[in-house]
Design an enzyme around this catalytic site. Sequence first.
Site, PDB file in Angstrom:
ATOM      1  N   ASN A 163      29.587   3.946 102.360  1.00 36.81           N
ATOM      2  CA  ASN A 163      30.737   3.114 101.983  1.00 36.81           C
ATOM      3  C   ASN A 163      31.216   2.151 103.070  1.00 36.81           C
ATOM      4  O   ASN A 163      31.923   1.190 102.780  1.00 36.81           O
ATOM      5  CB  ASN A 163      31.892   3.991 101.484  1.00 36.81           C
ATOM      6  N   GLU A 259      33.036  13.804 110.262  1.00 36.77           N
ATOM      7  CA  GLU A 259      34.123  13.177 109.487  1.00 36.77           C
ATOM      8  C   GLU A 259      33.694  13.245 108.036  1.00 36.77           C
ATOM      9  O   GLU A 259      32.738  12.591 107.632  1.00 36.77           O
ATOM     10  CB  GLU A 259      34.337  11.719 109.925  1.00 36.77           C
ATOM     11  N   CYS A 293      37.056   7.694 102.048  1.00 39.56           N
ATOM     12  CA  CYS A 293      37.457   9.071 102.330  1.00 39.56           C
ATOM     13  C   CYS A 293      38.973   9.193 102.331  1.00 39.56           C
ATOM     14  O   CYS A 293      39.521  10.229 101.976  1.00 39.56           O
ATOM     15  CB  CYS A 293      36.892   9.520 103.675  1.00 39.56           C
TER      16      CYS A 293
HETATM   17  P1  NAP Z   1      26.352  11.738 102.113  1.00 43.42           P
HETATM   18  O1  NAP Z   1      25.601  11.804 100.859  1.00 43.42           O
HETATM   19  O2  NAP Z   1      26.783  12.998 102.755  1.00 43.42           O
HETATM   20  O3  NAP Z   1      25.456  10.878 103.131  1.00 43.42           O
HETATM   21  C1  NAP Z   1      25.903  10.545 104.419  1.00 43.42           C
HETATM   22  C2  NAP Z   1      24.713  10.312 105.330  1.00 43.42           C
HETATM   23  O4  NAP Z   1      24.026  11.549 105.520  1.00 43.42           O
HETATM   24  C3  NAP Z   1      23.681   9.349 104.770  1.00 43.42           C
HETATM   25  O5  NAP Z   1      23.143   8.603 105.825  1.00 43.42           O
HETATM   26  C4  NAP Z   1      22.639  10.285 104.186  1.00 43.42           C
HETATM   27  O6  NAP Z   1      21.352   9.703 104.077  1.00 43.42           O
HETATM   28  C5  NAP Z   1      22.644  11.364 105.243  1.00 43.42           C
HETATM   29  N1  NAP Z   1      22.076  12.630 104.816  1.00 43.42           N
HETATM   30  C6  NAP Z   1      21.843  13.089 103.576  1.00 43.42           C
HETATM   31  N2  NAP Z   1      21.293  14.332 103.631  1.00 43.42           N
HETATM   32  C7  NAP Z   1      21.189  14.669 104.933  1.00 43.42           C
HETATM   33  C8  NAP Z   1      20.721  15.813 105.636  1.00 43.42           C
HETATM   34  N3  NAP Z   1      20.242  16.890 105.006  1.00 43.42           N
HETATM   35  N4  NAP Z   1      20.758  15.802 106.976  1.00 43.42           N
HETATM   36  C9  NAP Z   1      21.234  14.740 107.646  1.00 43.42           C
HETATM   37  N5  NAP Z   1      21.696  13.621 107.035  1.00 43.42           N
HETATM   38  C10 NAP Z   1      21.685  13.589 105.686  1.00 43.42           C
HETATM   39  O7  NAP Z   1      27.699  10.864 101.935  1.00 43.42           O
HETATM   40  P2  NAP Z   1      27.879   9.444 101.244  1.00 43.42           P
HETATM   41  O8  NAP Z   1      27.715   9.596  99.773  1.00 43.42           O
HETATM   42  O9  NAP Z   1      27.083   8.421 101.950  1.00 43.42           O
HETATM   43  O10 NAP Z   1      29.416   9.130 101.585  1.00 43.42           O
HETATM   44  C11 NAP Z   1      30.465   9.601 100.791  1.00 43.42           C
HETATM   45  C12 NAP Z   1      31.107  10.823 101.392  1.00 43.42           C
HETATM   46  O11 NAP Z   1      31.406  10.571 102.746  1.00 43.42           O
HETATM   47  C13 NAP Z   1      32.443  11.160 100.757  1.00 43.42           C
HETATM   48  O12 NAP Z   1      32.549  12.554 100.640  1.00 43.42           O
HETATM   49  C14 NAP Z   1      33.460  10.641 101.754  1.00 43.42           C
HETATM   50  O13 NAP Z   1      34.704  11.261 101.690  1.00 43.42           O
HETATM   51  C15 NAP Z   1      32.765  10.865 103.029  1.00 43.42           C
HETATM   52  N6  NAP Z   1      33.264   9.959 104.056  1.00 43.42           N
HETATM   53  C16 NAP Z   1      34.081  10.477 105.016  1.00 43.42           C
HETATM   54  C17 NAP Z   1      34.618   9.648 105.980  1.00 43.42           C
HETATM   55  C18 NAP Z   1      35.528  10.185 107.052  1.00 43.42           C
HETATM   56  O14 NAP Z   1      35.700   9.501 108.043  1.00 43.42           O
HETATM   57  N7  NAP Z   1      36.137  11.354 106.888  1.00 43.42           N
HETATM   58  C19 NAP Z   1      34.298   8.299 105.986  1.00 43.42           C
HETATM   59  C20 NAP Z   1      33.442   7.808 104.998  1.00 43.42           C
HETATM   60  C21 NAP Z   1      32.924   8.657 104.035  1.00 43.42           C
HETATM   61  P3  NAP Z   1      20.844   9.154 102.640  1.00 43.42           P
HETATM   62  O15 NAP Z   1      21.738   8.030 102.291  1.00 43.42           O
HETATM   63  O16 NAP Z   1      19.455   8.746 102.931  1.00 43.42           O
HETATM   64  O17 NAP Z   1      20.944  10.297 101.682  1.00 43.42           O
HETATM   65  O1  G3H Z   2      35.769   6.248 103.868  1.00 40.40           O
HETATM   66  C1  G3H Z   2      36.301   6.588 104.905  1.00 40.40           C
HETATM   67  C2  G3H Z   2      36.786   5.611 105.865  1.00 40.40           C
HETATM   68  O2  G3H Z   2      36.907   6.198 107.131  1.00 40.40           O
HETATM   69  C3  G3H Z   2      38.078   5.044 105.363  1.00 40.40           C
HETATM   70  O3  G3H Z   2      38.514   4.009 106.154  1.00 40.40           O
HETATM   71  O4  G3H Z   2      40.910   3.990 105.392  1.00 40.40           O
HETATM   72  O5  G3H Z   2      39.967   2.104 106.683  1.00 40.40           O
HETATM   73  O6  G3H Z   2      39.245   2.487 104.329  1.00 40.40           O
HETATM   74  P1  G3H Z   2      39.718   3.112 105.608  1.00 40.40           P
END
Ligand code: NAP
Ligand code: G3H
Length: 491
Positions: A163, A259, A293
């Site tokens: 994202n 995160e 997130c």
């Molecule tokens: P995701 O599916 O967990 O993927 C995140 C990253 O991890 C991608 O680069 C993915 O690669 C990689 N990945 C997948 N499987 C893995 C494994 N087994 N080992 C190591 N890396 C692996 O998350 P997303 O769909 O991209 O993002 C959405 C989620 O992220 C939401 O839950 C959101 O809340 C969270 N998020 C949190 C924050 C925060 O700061 N707290 C910020 C942004 C997003 P691939 O794309 O190749 O699968």
């Molecule tokens: O998706 C998670 C990001 O850390 C959120 O950042 O609040 O600036 O959109 P933001």
Amino acid sequence: MLNGLYDSKKNYKNLIGGDWLFATDNANLKIFSPIDGSLIGTVPAMSCEDIDYAMNVAKKSQNLWQETPMYMRAEYLYRAADLLKEYKQVISHVITMEIAKDKASAESEVERTVDFLRYTADIGKSLEGTSVYGENFPGGSRDKLSYITREPLGTVLAISPFNYPVNLSVSKIAPALMGGNTVVLKPPSQGGISALYLALVFKEAGLPDGVLNTVTGSGSEIGDYLITHPNIDFINFTGSTAIGHHIAKTCGMIPIMLELGGKDAAIILDDCNLDYAAEQCVAGAFSYSGQRCTAVKRILVIESIADQFVALLKEKTLKLKSGSPHEDVSIVPLINDKSADYVFGLIENAVSKGAEVITGGTRNDKLISPTVLDYVTTDMEVAWEEPFGPILPIIRVKNIDEAISIANRSEYGLQSSVFTSDIGKAFTIARKLEVGTVQINNKTERGPDHFPFLGVKSSGMGTQGIKYSIEAMTRHKAIVVNLAAPCNKKR
Ligand code: NAP
Ligand code: G3H
């Protein structure tokens, strides 16, 4: 600008040791736009051998980078910032195509990243060590002096989510580099092309070969190989809670920063400015279709003002524009069909259990209309699950204690908002909320990026934020001198 990044068929390459490389077996992943399904290009599907090569390059390059003076490390970041600014239109267009982020938000992601780079360079230069005499501890004296500096950890594995493919890559890369680490970036597959443009920016900024390397490929296939690689000294991960848990369990003694997901609550008290609170909640819930997130993911409103507040939410939500991310809209197609199915399933579950649809509730392929759901109860999935989509569930509560109790029952603990005109009450509630950050009279959001940013419970481990990230990716080194030793005494 584009020299080497991709071939004539838009097959993109990874940056490793200063070279642009395909996977050795030419395997790749096709990247389609969520907007219209068109093929944007391919990214290499790196093999274990390719990963070994990138890891070895990163490891070998670290010593020289560690010896590079801080002001020079900062110079590379300033140059990267200037170039990123220059390429804003190109890169934000790629972001829009690749992850369907609306044009304004994609541009703002790039601008924010430019600022992030500059500030990180500034902060890196201003970090200082400390020293302490031994006298503070019983039996100690001023004869002993400890000089404490910060040292790099080595090679950082940065894993970023779809994202914010540029910003949440830089939020790891830049502090890691200022700390003297080399980096291997594993970007999201959907978002990988945007991240490779970022790598190009660093290369053009003159960053020495091997200091930043990229490895693309499906996380489910190469993830475990990456996170257990012996050359890795720190893992900085942003993404889902499920993958975060998996990393924490798998990576053994490698230090990590996580995160993860959130279920941020906005608590609406009866003494707040309702119009302002509704405006904040709608912006917080629906920008980039709620794929943040920190999106406001539930409203806990005191029931005496709930009807009035719901009416305001409805009025403001109905004004949101949906459609093509190339236009001036905030509601865009979700990242993929699976995500849209999941989000729509949450709406259906809630409606089947008695929730009232105030706005939206409809779907056209991956485009889900902004959906405000009233009378959500704690037996509905949407009360607890992170949708990562445009849903705003409203739970009506009797009083502040019930609001706090429901807020804290979540497995997540990223952020919460409290809307009230009583600042004392706001602080009392804030202290009781089990989250990393409480926003008073503000929507939940990361940033400004020098603020600490952290999740508790299933929302994460460790603290991001520019200064905190540099600290997390460096370690203390203490050098103790015994000033009273014979060799240190004046003749
Ligand atoms: P995701 O599916 O967990 O993927 C995140 C990253 O991890 C991608 O680069 C993915 O690669 C990689 N990945 C997948 N499987 C893995 C494994 N087994 N080992 C190591 N890396 C692996 O998350 P997303 O769909 O991209 O993002 C959405 C989620 O992220 C939401 O839950 C959101 O809340 C969270 N998020 C949190 C924050 C925060 O700061 N707290 C910020 C942004 C997003 P691939 O794309 O190749 O699968
Ligand atoms: O998706 C998670 C990001 O850390 C959120 O950042 O609040 O600036 O959109 P933001």
